[in-house]
Design an enzyme around this catalytic site. Structure first.
Site, PDB file in Angstrom:
ATOM      1  N   TYR A  38       0.847  -1.192   0.000  1.00  0.00           N
ATOM      2  CA  TYR A  38       0.000   0.000   0.000  1.00  0.00           C
ATOM      3  C   TYR A  38       0.886   1.246   0.000  1.00  0.00           C
ATOM      4  O   TYR A  38       0.693   2.164  -0.805  1.00  0.00           O
ATOM      5  CB  TYR A  38      -0.923  -0.008   1.229  1.00  0.00           C
ATOM      6  CG  TYR A  38      -1.833   1.205   1.274  1.00  0.00           C
ATOM      7  CD1 TYR A  38      -3.061   1.204   0.627  1.00  0.00           C
ATOM      8  CD2 TYR A  38      -1.436   2.372   1.937  1.00  0.00           C
ATOM      9  CE1 TYR A  38      -3.885   2.312   0.644  1.00  0.00           C
ATOM     10  CE2 TYR A  38      -2.254   3.490   1.955  1.00  0.00           C
ATOM     11  CZ  TYR A  38      -3.474   3.457   1.304  1.00  0.00           C
ATOM     12  OH  TYR A  38      -4.274   4.566   1.311  1.00  0.00           O
ATOM     13  N   LEU A  85     -34.861  12.699  17.029  1.00  0.00           N
ATOM     14  CA  LEU A  85     -35.803  11.585  17.089  1.00  0.00           C
ATOM     15  C   LEU A  85     -36.606  11.679  18.375  1.00  0.00           C
ATOM     16  O   LEU A  85     -36.088  12.104  19.399  1.00  0.00           O
ATOM     17  CB  LEU A  85     -35.038  10.254  17.100  1.00  0.00           C
ATOM     18  CG  LEU A  85     -34.296   9.864  15.829  1.00  0.00           C
ATOM     19  CD1 LEU A  85     -33.373   8.689  16.104  1.00  0.00           C
ATOM     20  CD2 LEU A  85     -35.292   9.490  14.737  1.00  0.00           C
ATOM     21  N   LYS A 122     -28.649   2.703  18.111  1.00  0.00           N
ATOM     22  CA  LYS A 122     -28.518   4.159  18.170  1.00  0.00           C
ATOM     23  C   LYS A 122     -27.082   4.455  18.579  1.00  0.00           C
ATOM     24  O   LYS A 122     -26.694   4.246  19.730  1.00  0.00           O
ATOM     25  CB  LYS A 122     -29.509   4.749  19.171  1.00  0.00           C
ATOM     26  CG  LYS A 122     -29.493   6.270  19.170  1.00  0.00           C
ATOM     27  CD  LYS A 122     -30.659   6.840  19.953  1.00  0.00           C
ATOM     28  CE  LYS A 122     -30.791   8.338  19.745  1.00  0.00           C
ATOM     29  NZ  LYS A 122     -29.587   9.096  20.087  1.00  0.00           N
ATOM     30  N   LYS A 295     -37.349   2.482  12.420  1.00  0.00           N
ATOM     31  CA  LYS A 295     -37.810   3.314  11.306  1.00  0.00           C
ATOM     32  C   LYS A 295     -38.784   2.502  10.456  1.00  0.00           C
ATOM     33  O   LYS A 295     -38.477   1.358  10.122  1.00  0.00           O
ATOM     34  CB  LYS A 295     -36.613   3.721  10.423  1.00  0.00           C
ATOM     35  CG  LYS A 295     -35.552   4.508  11.180  1.00  0.00           C
ATOM     36  CD  LYS A 295     -34.275   4.684  10.368  1.00  0.00           C
ATOM     37  CE  LYS A 295     -33.222   5.380  11.240  1.00  0.00           C
ATOM     38  NZ  LYS A 295     -31.911   5.478  10.593  1.00  0.00           N
TER      39      LYS A 295
END
Ligand code: IVH
Length: 683
Positions: A38, A85, A122, A295
């Site tokens: 890398y 929320l 959360k 949700k």
């Protein structure tokens, strides 16, 4: 590619390759190439950009850090407000939410399972918004007051998990999510702060917030932040999915980190099951969460439900109970740990915190007690943080009675009466009794048998106490030579459970090498290091012969860890225990070379969709995911008819039930390894 190739093309190709490698390294936690490779490509790109500045692009991986320190953050007006929320703490509030959702959608009150929800942890970090223009990260902003946030683009660019460029055919895309610091990086940061004599951070959220808002982006870069995407702002361009869960899958495909813990459930019972399942996993998650978020999955339904004041009607945050509480410190006792460390433990007036009643909390060590000025009789604040051991955070001085008593560390071990020693510059006092000390022997055995080590079910604290006190077991090897009659003869040991324990001991004879190493309880060798060692050396014999120099070749092993490992194996007593274990038929199994799986696309895996659920005995989720992906498979977050394999481990949850209902193929880790094994090239 040759050096006279078009520099533009070469730079573009290098960026694509470096992005691919960085994603595998940072997000999948599964490097494709050695670091040196890398670095080599990175330097080539840097040189190319230096020689041909016209090739320089803001989305180049060379540009993650580079902006000069600024004096203030600019502000960003959010195109759509960043809302909050609504919160719930009790089950009833969740039931009321689900009822409101169904009423809002005119759904028959009897249809309790009508709504499908996308459910997520959360995250306990800070909300940010990332705007990509023509696929390139253009603006990164904090939430601010919801309308206007701070422009932290330069800081967010240093977060390796945040893509600088995405492969989406869209003029503009705004992704929202949470920046956080993972527990491990937080612990490392605080250890560094301590070593430098600087202030420690209270929790990962504060550390993340402080790190993101550094005016000098080099500071942010050094702090190792993480990002999870949890939403997309719908703008003029149509979204590529009709459900929230579909959007998350799409984001994952664009290389945004999206949590593995997300799921889809039905009805309020599904919500509550998920809440409990995540609650149980909370301590083991690599990052802090403070609840779960529900949700409504279907975006069209979300739109119909709309918003109330500052929060959507289609979503709810179900929070975990408060994690800090005040109580009285009745006494301070000293506990002897596996390595002889003496830990002062506060005996407390029972107090309900973080969902359980706490009666003991750690005070860490003598210096901590002095620093916090904790005395017997004080009113203290107790925290049950992400990890399960509650701790005393501080004292309420205003409530201090006149007759408090200060604590002093005893000079002799309360268990074996050996001298207590405290090394110069060390915070920890230790019992010098070693395995002569019954407390240390018991802890060593408990650790050996624990779930993440040899996983001997039924060998808990009480039984270990009995076995050690009766003189039946001195070292782990004695467990494997224990006659069934001796077990049966123990007090309160029913016939059946004696048989079960004996069977569990026998069944633990073939641990992975990594588990075996972890079980030995070498100081400074946790699960991850054990796994790295197993991967590097592949056999116990090779590791036992390794010197300090060779050990430091292993990922994350520095001089301190290398010294404890070499020291452990140099000790005659430890070698004897290992030999006795091997003689008793304990055979550690080397890890198959998972990292080789990517070298070929496995017939059994390529193109197949996997769902992971529960805890696998010898692989983390990230490892399993990375190996599957490296072999050309796909890992999905939820079960559907399209799922080819469900890989189930311990305590698999609702996904396993769903898989059974759909009649999917369910496999365990061994079967997954077998599939991966077929993909390995012959060598
Ligand atoms: S969705 C309309 N999902 O919680 C709001 N928020 O009170 C959309 N948060 O500051 C937010 N994890 O940063 C969503 N999985 C998750 C989340 C999450 C944490 C935070 C968010 C916001 C707060 C909302």
């Amino acid at each position: 590619m040759t050096s006279d190739a078009d520099p533009f093309e070469r730079a573009a190709a290098l960026r694509v390759e470096l992005d691919r490698q960085a994603y595998a390294y940072h997000v999948l936690d599964s490097p494709l190439v050695p670091d040196a490779e890398y670095d080599r490509l990175f330097r080539e790109l840097q040189e190319l950009e230096r020689a041909h500045p016209e090739c320089l692009a803001p989305d180049s991986p060379t540009q993650r850090v580079g902006a000069a320190p600024s004096t203030a953050f600019g502000s960003v007006v959010h195109r759509a407000p960043m809302l909050s929320l609504s919160n719930a703490f009790a089950d009833d509030e969740v039931r009321a939410f689900d009822r409101r959702v169904r009423e809002g959608l005119d759904i028959d009150a009897a249809a309790v399972d009508a709504i499908e929800y996308a459910v997520e942890p959360k995250f306990d970090g800070l909300a940010v918004s990332l705007t990509y223009v023509d696929g390139v990260l253009a603006i990164g902003a904090t939430r601010g007051d919801g309308e206007t946030g701070e422009d932290v683009t330069a800081n967010l660019r240093t977060v390796q998990a945040v893509p600088l460029r995405i492969d989406a055919q869209r003029a503009r895309l705004e992704v929202r999510g949470e920046v956080l610091m993972r527990k491990r990086d937080f612990a490392r940061l605080n250890a560094e702060q301590r070593a430098r004599g600087e202030r420690e951070f209270v929790n990962p959220r504060n550390a993340a917030a402080g790190s993101l808002r550094q005016l000098d982006t080099r500071m942010t870069a050094a702090r190792k932040l993480w990002f999870f995407a949890y939403g997309v702002v719908a703008e003029d361009e149509a979204l590529p999915a009709t459900r929230h869960s579909g959007l998350m899958d799409w984001l994952a495909g664009l290389r945004f980190p999206v949590t593995q813990e997300r799921a889809r459930v039905r009805g309020v019972e599904g919500l509550l099951d998920y809440y409990r399942a995540i609650g149980a996993q909370r301590a083991a998650l690599p990052y802090d969460i403070d609840g779960v978020v529900y949700k409504v999955d279907e975006l069209a339904l979300q739109q119909r439900l709309g918003f109330v004041s500052r929060a959507p009607r289609f979503a709810l945050a179900h929070k975990f109970p408060a994690e800090e509480a005040l109580t009285e410190l009745i006494d301070i006792e000293v506990q002897v740990g596996r390595t002889g460390a003496l830990t002062p433990v506060a005996r407390l007036k029972p107090v309900f915190v973080g969902g359980v009643t706490v009666t003991n909390a750690t005070l860490h060590n003598e210096d901590e007690i002095r620093r916090k000025d904790v005395r017997i009789g004080d009113t203290v604040s107790v925290r049950r943080a992400g990890d399960v051991i509650p701790e005393v955070v501080g004292v309420v001085l205003a409530r201090r009675p006149v007759d408090t008593v200060e604590f002093t560390m005893p000079a002799r071990c309360p268990v074996c009466d050996s001298a207590v020693l405290r090394g110069e510059g060390e915070a920890i006092s230790r019992c010098s009794g070693g395995l002569f000390c019954a407390a240390q022997r018991k802890q060593a055995l408990l650790h050996f048998a624990s779930r993440r080590a040899m996983d001997i079910e039924g060998l808990g604290e009480k039984l270990v106490d009995q076995l050690v006190d009766a003189g039946l077991v001195h070292t782990p090897a004695d467990l494997y030579r224990l006659p069934l009659d001796a077990l049966r003869a123990l007090e309160r040991m029913a016939e059946k459970s004696a048989g079960n324990v004996a069977a569990a001991i026998a069944a633990s004879r073939h641990p992975t090498l990594a588990r075996f190493l972890f079980a030995l309880g070498i100081r400074n060798v946790g699960e991850t290091t054990a796994r790295d060692l197993a991967r590097h050396y592949r056999s116990l014999g090779a590791l036992m012969e390794a010197d300090r120099e060779s050990l430091q070749q292993v990922l994350d092993v520095g001089p301190v860890v290398a010294t404890s490992i070499a020291g452990f194996f140099a000790e005659a007593h430890n070698r004897e225990v290992i030999e006795a274990l091997l003689a008793a038929g304990v055979v550690p199994q080397p890890l198959p070379a998972l990292e080789d799986a990517g070298a070929a696309s496995a017939a059994g895996i390529a193109g197949k969709t996997f769902v992971l659920t529960g805890t696998l005995p010898g692989l983390t989720r990230d490892e399993a995911r990375a190996s599957i992906e490296a072999a050309g498979g796909k890992v999905a977050g939820s079960v559907s008819k399209k799922t080819d394999y469900v890989v189930a481990g311990d305590e698999a949850g609702s996904k396993l039930d769903e898989a059974r209902m759909l009649g999917l193929t369910i496999i365990d880790e061994a079967a997954l390894r077998a599939l991966l094994g077929t993909s390995r090239p012959a060598r």
